[in-house]
Design a protein around this motif. Structure first.
Motif, PDB file in Angstrom:
ATOM      1  N   GLY A 388     -52.228 143.087 -67.776  1.00 20.52           N
ATOM      2  CA  GLY A 388     -51.297 142.993 -66.667  1.00 20.52           C
ATOM      3  C   GLY A 388     -50.929 141.567 -66.322  1.00 20.52           C
ATOM      4  N   ALA A 389     -50.207 141.441 -65.155  1.00 18.86           N
ATOM      5  CA  ALA A 389     -49.735 140.124 -64.701  1.00 18.86           C
ATOM      6  C   ALA A 389     -50.896 139.288 -64.186  1.00 18.86           C
ATOM      7  CB  ALA A 389     -48.676 140.289 -63.619  1.00 18.86           C
ATOM      8  N   CYS A 390     -50.650 137.969 -64.199  1.00 19.28           N
ATOM      9  CA  CYS A 390     -51.705 137.055 -63.766  1.00 19.28           C
ATOM     10  C   CYS A 390     -51.819 136.973 -62.249  1.00 19.28           C
ATOM     11  CB  CYS A 390     -51.436 135.649 -64.319  1.00 19.28           C
ATOM     12  SG  CYS A 390     -51.474 135.564 -66.123  1.00 19.28           S
ATOM     13  N   GLY A 391     -50.776 137.291 -61.506  1.00 17.37           N
ATOM     14  CA  GLY A 391     -50.839 137.238 -60.054  1.00 17.37           C
ATOM     15  C   GLY A 391     -50.380 135.896 -59.495  1.00 17.37           C
ATOM     16  N   GLU A 392     -50.426 135.754 -58.174  1.00 18.30           N
ATOM     17  CA  GLU A 392     -50.000 134.537 -57.494  1.00 18.30           C
ATOM     18  C   GLU A 392     -51.048 133.443 -57.645  1.00 18.30           C
ATOM     19  OE1 GLU A 392     -47.131 134.033 -56.071  1.00 18.30           O
ATOM     20  OE2 GLU A 392     -46.385 136.086 -56.454  1.00 18.30           O
ATOM     21  N   CYS A 393     -50.624 132.202 -57.338  1.00 21.28           N
ATOM     22  CA  CYS A 393     -51.532 131.069 -57.387  1.00 21.28           C
ATOM     23  C   CYS A 393     -52.518 131.164 -56.231  1.00 21.28           C
ATOM     24  CB  CYS A 393     -50.722 129.757 -57.290  1.00 21.28           C
ATOM     25  SG  CYS A 393     -51.749 128.278 -57.305  1.00 21.28           S
ATOM     26  N   PRO A 394     -53.803 131.036 -56.465  1.00 23.50           N
ATOM     27  CA  PRO A 394     -54.797 131.189 -55.394  1.00 23.50           C
ATOM     28  C   PRO A 394     -54.715 130.086 -54.342  1.00 23.50           C
ATOM     29  CG  PRO A 394     -55.849 130.451 -57.404  1.00 23.50           C
ATOM     30  CD  PRO A 394     -54.434 130.768 -57.774  1.00 23.50           C
ATOM     31  N   ARG A 395     -53.983 128.954 -54.587  1.00 24.31           N
ATOM     32  CA  ARG A 395     -53.885 127.877 -53.630  1.00 24.31           C
ATOM     33  C   ARG A 395     -52.602 127.935 -52.834  1.00 24.31           C
ATOM     34  NH1 ARG A 395     -57.233 123.459 -54.857  1.00 24.31           N
ATOM     35  NH2 ARG A 395     -55.665 121.992 -54.029  1.00 24.31           N
ATOM     36  N   SER A 396     -51.813 128.938 -53.037  1.00 29.33           N
ATOM     37  CA  SER A 396     -50.553 129.054 -52.288  1.00 29.33           C
ATOM     38  C   SER A 396     -50.809 129.747 -50.964  1.00 29.33           C
ATOM     39  CB  SER A 396     -49.550 129.839 -53.129  1.00 29.33           C
ATOM     40  OG  SER A 396     -50.006 131.141 -53.384  1.00 29.33           O
ATOM     41  N   GLY A 397     -49.901 129.567 -49.993  1.00 36.25           N
ATOM     42  CA  GLY A 397     -50.022 130.191 -48.682  1.00 36.25           C
ATOM     43  C   GLY A 397     -50.889 129.362 -47.745  1.00 36.25           C
ATOM     44  N   LYS A 398     -51.202 129.940 -46.579  1.00 40.33           N
ATOM     45  CA  LYS A 398     -52.027 129.267 -45.579  1.00 40.33           C
ATOM     46  C   LYS A 398     -53.480 129.313 -46.003  1.00 40.33           C
ATOM     47  CE  LYS A 398     -48.981 130.163 -41.636  1.00 40.33           C
ATOM     48  NZ  LYS A 398     -48.878 130.713 -40.273  1.00 40.33           N
ATOM     49  N   ARG A 399     -54.190 128.168 -45.807  1.00 38.72           N
ATOM     50  CA  ARG A 399     -55.574 128.050 -46.191  1.00 38.72           C
ATOM     51  C   ARG A 399     -56.392 127.505 -45.030  1.00 38.72           C
ATOM     52  NH1 ARG A 399     -55.174 124.483 -51.422  1.00 38.72           N
ATOM     53  NH2 ARG A 399     -53.328 123.697 -50.289  1.00 38.72           N
ATOM     54  N   PHE A 400     -57.707 127.918 -44.968  1.00 39.51           N
ATOM     55  CA  PHE A 400     -58.611 127.459 -43.920  1.00 39.51           C
ATOM     56  C   PHE A 400     -59.348 126.224 -44.372  1.00 39.51           C
ATOM     57  CE2 PHE A 400     -58.035 131.879 -42.749  1.00 39.51           C
ATOM     58  CZ  PHE A 400     -57.936 131.812 -41.380  1.00 39.51           C
ATOM     59  N   CYS A 401     -59.812 125.464 -43.309  1.00 37.33           N
ATOM     60  CA  CYS A 401     -60.675 124.328 -43.589  1.00 37.33           C
ATOM     61  C   CYS A 401     -62.052 124.813 -43.980  1.00 37.33           C
ATOM     62  CB  CYS A 401     -60.734 123.394 -42.380  1.00 37.33           C
ATOM     63  SG  CYS A 401     -61.540 124.158 -40.945  1.00 37.33           S
ATOM     64  N   PRO A 402     -62.973 123.946 -44.443  1.00 29.19           N
ATOM     65  CA  PRO A 402     -64.291 124.420 -44.872  1.00 29.19           C
ATOM     66  C   PRO A 402     -65.081 125.139 -43.787  1.00 29.19           C
ATOM     67  CG  PRO A 402     -63.878 122.232 -45.755  1.00 29.19           C
ATOM     68  CD  PRO A 402     -62.728 122.502 -44.819  1.00 29.19           C
ATOM     69  N   CYS A 403     -64.895 124.788 -42.515  1.00 24.12           N
ATOM     70  CA  CYS A 403     -65.656 125.486 -41.457  1.00 24.12           C
ATOM     71  C   CYS A 403     -64.953 126.727 -40.952  1.00 24.12           C
ATOM     72  CB  CYS A 403     -65.929 124.506 -40.302  1.00 24.12           C
ATOM     73  SG  CYS A 403     -64.418 124.036 -39.404  1.00 24.12           S
ATOM     74  N   GLN A 404     -63.783 127.045 -41.515  1.00 26.07           N
ATOM     75  CA  GLN A 404     -63.033 128.261 -41.200  1.00 26.07           C
ATOM     76  C   GLN A 404     -62.528 128.296 -39.765  1.00 26.07           C
ATOM     77  OE1 GLN A 404     -62.387 130.555 -43.668  1.00 26.07           O
ATOM     78  NE2 GLN A 404     -63.500 129.155 -45.040  1.00 26.07           N
ATOM     79  N   LYS A 405     -62.356 127.147 -39.134  1.00 25.45           N
ATOM     80  CA  LYS A 405     -61.854 127.130 -37.765  1.00 25.45           C
ATOM     81  C   LYS A 405     -60.364 126.797 -37.698  1.00 25.45           C
ATOM     82  CE  LYS A 405     -66.222 125.895 -35.518  1.00 25.45           C
ATOM     83  NZ  LYS A 405     -66.922 124.895 -34.667  1.00 25.45           N
ATOM     84  N   SER A 406     -59.855 125.965 -38.617  1.00 25.24           N
ATOM     85  CA  SER A 406     -58.450 125.542 -38.598  1.00 25.24           C
ATOM     86  C   SER A 406     -57.742 126.047 -39.835  1.00 25.24           C
ATOM     87  CB  SER A 406     -58.347 124.002 -38.547  1.00 25.24           C
ATOM     88  OG  SER A 406     -58.982 123.508 -37.383  1.00 25.24           O
ATOM     89  N   LYS A 407     -56.383 126.324 -39.689  1.00 24.34           N
ATOM     90  CA  LYS A 407     -55.573 126.854 -40.783  1.00 24.34           C
ATOM     91  C   LYS A 407     -54.439 125.864 -41.047  1.00 24.34           C
ATOM     92  CE  LYS A 407     -54.868 131.256 -40.849  1.00 24.34           C
ATOM     93  NZ  LYS A 407     -54.334 132.592 -40.566  1.00 24.34           N
ATOM     94  N   PHE A 408     -54.158 125.586 -42.369  1.00 25.02           N
ATOM     95  CA  PHE A 408     -53.153 124.614 -42.769  1.00 25.02           C
ATOM     96  C   PHE A 408     -52.182 125.271 -43.743  1.00 25.02           C
ATOM     97  CE2 PHE A 408     -56.962 122.274 -41.680  1.00 25.02           C
ATOM     98  CZ  PHE A 408     -56.492 121.262 -40.851  1.00 25.02           C
TER      99      PHE A 408
END
Length: 916
Positions: A388-408
């Motif tokens: 099947g297809a490979c799918g979307e890039c895992p680094r695309s879209g909104k991502r959290f900081c390491p402590c999971q408190k802020s979104k970028f």
């Protein structure tokens, strides 16, 4: 000599009794009463017979006490000793009675340990073989499947073969049993109930009081460990098929069987039921015949046993395999076809590599990374060969900081920065949180000092949070075996199971338990022991521990020991323990007196009871066993038959050789006396023969003399005896007068006896005639006109009788014999017929008038009924009147009755007087 042979017979009988009471192998025990008394004496004490050789009677005890030397003692001492003797006697008597009762019960309740003679076992084996051979007479009957069922049935019949593995004891016929549904092993009902109760208690004992009784803990079978629920604990005794509770003991059935058809479902289930009678062990394979085809459905259906209904025709299968390209080439088989064995070149999932692989597994993955460019255009797929297809890039879209408190929201080419806030993640200790700022990677270990309790909870210590605290205190609690301590450092209470060996002696008394240390009873010993015969060629396998109580098997080999008597070879007999049986071959020694050979059984080692031994002085002394010694006896008297004639020469009988001589045959002499009518009635005796007499049956001077009267038969009809004594020749004629009745039985006549007995029929009729007219009546009612005569009267009556016509009007006088022979009859004339005709016409007129009157009455009733149904009854109208016209008979019937009566009377008077 005869006394010694009686002792031999009694010795052999007693020895035979002891041989049947104790096993021949010597590993059993003799069945005796209390104190070693004999069986016969013990049974007698229980009320089944006398007590020979046992304790004395109370009178004998008293007499023995009175015989004691009491001349110098006081009377009180003598009385006390007598009471003491009586008390001892009663105690011994009770002990003997109890032992005898126990012996009888054991004998009656035994599992027929002494029943298995070879003939019966042979017949039983044939019956069992014939029962199971019907399962293999048809197509593909499997004998191996029947061996297990046959073994259980044979063990049920064999004495001592069924053993309870819990108590290592024989299962008797009258004992309640339970059979496991997994291994079909049989146990005593009390034993399996105790086993189940103990097993459930041991499993539930480690639980708390709150959990006890809420769960249904299973209990295992002692042999196969098949688990049963608590509700399956046996409480009642059922037969093997489970239909009858407490099956009665029947010697003609398998022990513990109800005798009904089993009707249990076969395993695996096929829809049929077992047709054997209620039996132990598993049901045999289903013997029903069904019509079935092979696995591949190509062959024609054939009849086969239901238990072997699946069969192969051995043709190629031909079904298409999972690869979808090839067909199965294996012979006709059961189940799904195996994977395709062929090899072909196939691509992997991603299509980068091609390799030769099995046709049965077309899908395979190579070990290369996919490497395709993702939709972002900056990164490549890092997955290994995939579909099947490979799918979307895992680094695309909104991502959290390491402590999971802020979104970028950042491009996939940039990394997410730290937010600068505290990490605040829960550390590995599970209590404290990370105090560092938001960071990448794992958090550091917890370094706070806390007051920690050890694992067992007995000690506390202040130390870093990330370090565990284990004290040095060893646990003193008992493990699940309840024998050994835990001895683990800082144990939290969940002590591990005991890992030591049990080592307890099993019920077989030969081995020790190999399991780990446990609570409760050990499982039965799984070993088996072979019990062999004396020569070792025949053996029987029994559970370990039963070899001490199991009788050795009966060997079919011949005993090879040398003879112990004067014969060159001993009788053929089977292998056995102990000494050989007495020799029963003929002695064949030459007797000294007569020279004949001794035909008696061999008596070189006869058992003779030893006499003159010490006799017990009182009931308190235990009677000793009767002693028998082996000794050689002389040959018995010669019994060869020698023909000898008796004294009276009646017969020649064979007499034993040692008793040859003159003898009386005990018959009546039977020689003819001088009267020529009687014989000598003396017992067979010697008779002196006279030379001048040629008749050998003539009486001699030693015979009796006839003193009886003449007993010769008299002439027919003579009731008088002969007046002479017993004499030869004919008797003189009888001259006495006889009183006889005449033919008509009225007059008595006196005639000489010899005239009556010598006269013929006509002369006897004349002598019995009284010369008067016969008083008998003829069938017509008149008296016979003949003179006194024998037999029936002649029917020739000539008296006049009156005869009338059928209507009694005409009368005539005729002879009686003609009227009785129906030769003459008087018919009615014209006048009689005319009078009959007029009488019939009057009757017909009366019947016709009565019929018409009945019809008119019915018609009037019908018209009246129809008028009522028309509904013409109204108040202003008059009711219709039905006018019925009267007939002549209704009008003048009161006048006609007297007239008819007068006419009938005149007619009757005319008939009566006109005929006269």
């Amino acid at each position: 000599m005869e006394a010694s042979w009686r002792q031999v017979a009694s010795g052999r009988g007693r020895a035979r009794g002891r041989a049947t009471a104790a096993p021949s192998s010597g590993n059993g025990v003799h069945l005796r009463g209390a104190g070693g008394g004999r069986e016969k004496g013990s049974v007698g004490a229980a009320g089944l017979g006398p007590i020979p050789g046992g304790a004395a009677t109370p009178a004998a005890a008293g007499s023995s006490a009175r015989r004691s030397p009491a001349g110098s003692e006081a009377p009180q001492t003598s009385l006390a000793s007598e009471l003491m003797s009586q008390k001892k006697f009663e105690e011994i008597k009770k002990a003997n009675q109890a032992a005898a009762k126990k012996l009888v019960e054991e004998h009656l309740n035994s599992s027929s340990e002494e029943e298995g003679d070879e003939d019966f076992e042979g017949k039983r084996g044939k019956i069992v073989a014939n029962t199971f051979i019907t399962y293999t007479t048809q197509t593909d009957g499997d004998v191996r499947e029947l061996e297990r069922t046959k073994q259980y049935v044979n063990e049920a019949f064999q004495a001592g073969a069924m053993t309870c593995l819990i108590c290592i004891a024989s299962v008797k016929r009258n004992q309640a049993v339970w059979s496991c549904s997994g291994c079909f092993c049989i146990f005593h009902m009390p034993c399996i109930q105790k086993w189940a109760k103990d097993s459930q208690f041991l499993v539930s004992s480690p639980l708390t009081d709150d959990d006890f009784g809420k769960r249904d803990y299973p209990w295992p079978c002692p042999k196969c460990r098949f688990e049963y629920k608590r509700s399956d604990t046996p409480s009642r005794y059922y037969c093997y098929c489970g239909k009858v509770e407490d099956p009665p003991l029947d010697p003609w059935l398998v022990p513990h069987s109800c005798g009904q058809v089993c009707e249990r479902d076969f395993k695996p289930p096929c829809g049929h039921k077992c047709l054997l009678l209620c039996h132990p062990g598993p049901c045999p394979p289903c013997p029903k015949m069904v019509t079935t085809t092979c696995y591949c459905k190509k062959a024609k259906p054939i009849p086969r046993r239901c238990s072997a209904k699946e069969w192969s025709c051995h043709l190629p299968c031909g079904r298409k395999l999972l690869c979808g390209q090839h067909k199965c080439e294996n012979p006709c088989h059961a189940g799904s076809c195996p994977p395709c064995p062929r090899v072909s070149r196939q691509k992997c999932v991603c299509g980068k590599q091609v390799a030769e692989r099995s046709c049965a597994s077309p899908l395979w993955h190579c070990d290369q990374v996919c490497g395709k460019t993702l939709p972002c255009g900056n990164h490549t797929c890092e997955q290994v060969c995939h579909v099947g297809a490979c799918g979307e890039c895992p680094r695309s879209g909104k991502r959290f900081c390491p402590c999971q408190k802020s979104k970028f929201s950042l491009p996939c080419t940039e990394d997410v920065p730290t937010c600068g806030d505290s990490c605040d993640k829960v550390l590995e200790c599970g209590i404290h949180r990370c105090s560092q700022r938001c960071h990448r990677g794992p958090c550091e270990t917890c370094r706070q000092e806390v007051e920690k309790h050890c694992r067992c909870g007995k000690h506390t210590k202040r130390m870093p949070c990330h370090k565990p605290y284990l004290c040095e205190t060893k646990c003193v609690k008992l493990r699940d075996c309840q024998k050994h301590q835990c001895r683990r450092k800082c144990c939290p209470g969940n002590c591990p199971p005991c890992d030591q060996n049990c080592g307890r002696t099993l019920g077989c008394r030969n081995h020790k338990c190999p399991s780990v240390c446990h609570r409760g009873s050990c499982y039965p010993c799984p070993e088996t022991v072979d019990v062999k015969c004396n020569c070792g060629n025949t053996k029987v396998t029994v559970p370990c521990g039963r070899e001490r109580t199991t009788r050795p098997p009966k060997c079919k080999e011949q005993c090879s020991r040398p003879p112990t008597c004067h014969h060159t070879s001993q009788e053929k007999h089977r292998c056995h323990f102990g000494s050989c049986p007495p020799c029963h071959q003929p002695c064949r020694k030459v007797l000294e007196k007569c020279g004949h050979l001794c035909p008696a059984p061999c008596h070189d080692q006869a058992l003779i009871k030893q006499t003159g031994r010490h006799q017990p002085s009182g009931p308190w002394e235990q009677p000793s066993e009767p002693a028998f010694i082996q000794t050689a006896l002389p040959c018995p008297p010669c019994q060869v038959p020698i023909p000898m004639e008796c004294l009276g020469k009646h017969e020649v009988s064979p007499l034993p050789c040692h008793t040859v001589g003159p003898y009386s045959c005990r018959r009546v002499c039977g020689r003819t006396l001088d009267c020529q009518n009687h014989t000598c009635m003396k017992e067979c005796h010697k008779v002196t023969e006279i030379d001048s007499c040629t008749d050998k049956n003539k009486a001699g001077p030693e015979c009796l003399q006839c003193e009886e009267g003449c007993s010769k038969s008299r002439p027919p009809g003579c009731p008088h005896p002969c007046v002479l004594p017993c004499h030869p020749g004919e008797c003189p004629p009888c001259v006495q007068m006889l009183r006889v009745k005449c033919h008509c039985k009225i007059t008595s006549l006196y005639v000489e006896c010899r005239k009556i007995t010598t006269a013929d029929v006509n002369e006897k009729n004349l002598l019995s005639c009284c010369k008067n007219q016969c008083p008998k009546e003829l069938p017509c009612g008149h008296r016979c006109k003949e003179m006194c005569h024998p037999g029936e009267c002649p029917f020739n009556c000539n008296q006049k009788v009156k005869l009338r016509c059928p209507c009694k009007r005409i009368k005539k006088e005729l002879q009686c014999n003609k009227v009785r022979e129906n030769q003459i009859s008087i018919e009615c004339d014209i006048t009689c017929k005319e009078m009959k005709r007029k009488a019939s016409e009057i009757k017909e007129a009366e019947a016709k008038a009565a019929l018409e009157e009945e019809k008119r009455r019915q018609q009037a009733e019908l018209e009246a009924f129809e008028n009522r149904l028309k509904g013409r009854r109204k108040k202003n109208r008059k009711r219709d009147e039905v006018a019925v016209e009267l007939t002549l008979w209704q009008k003048y019937k009161y006048y006609l009755f007297p007239v008819c009566a007068v006419v009938v009377l005149v007619f009757a008077w005319y008939i009566a007087h006109g005929v006269d």
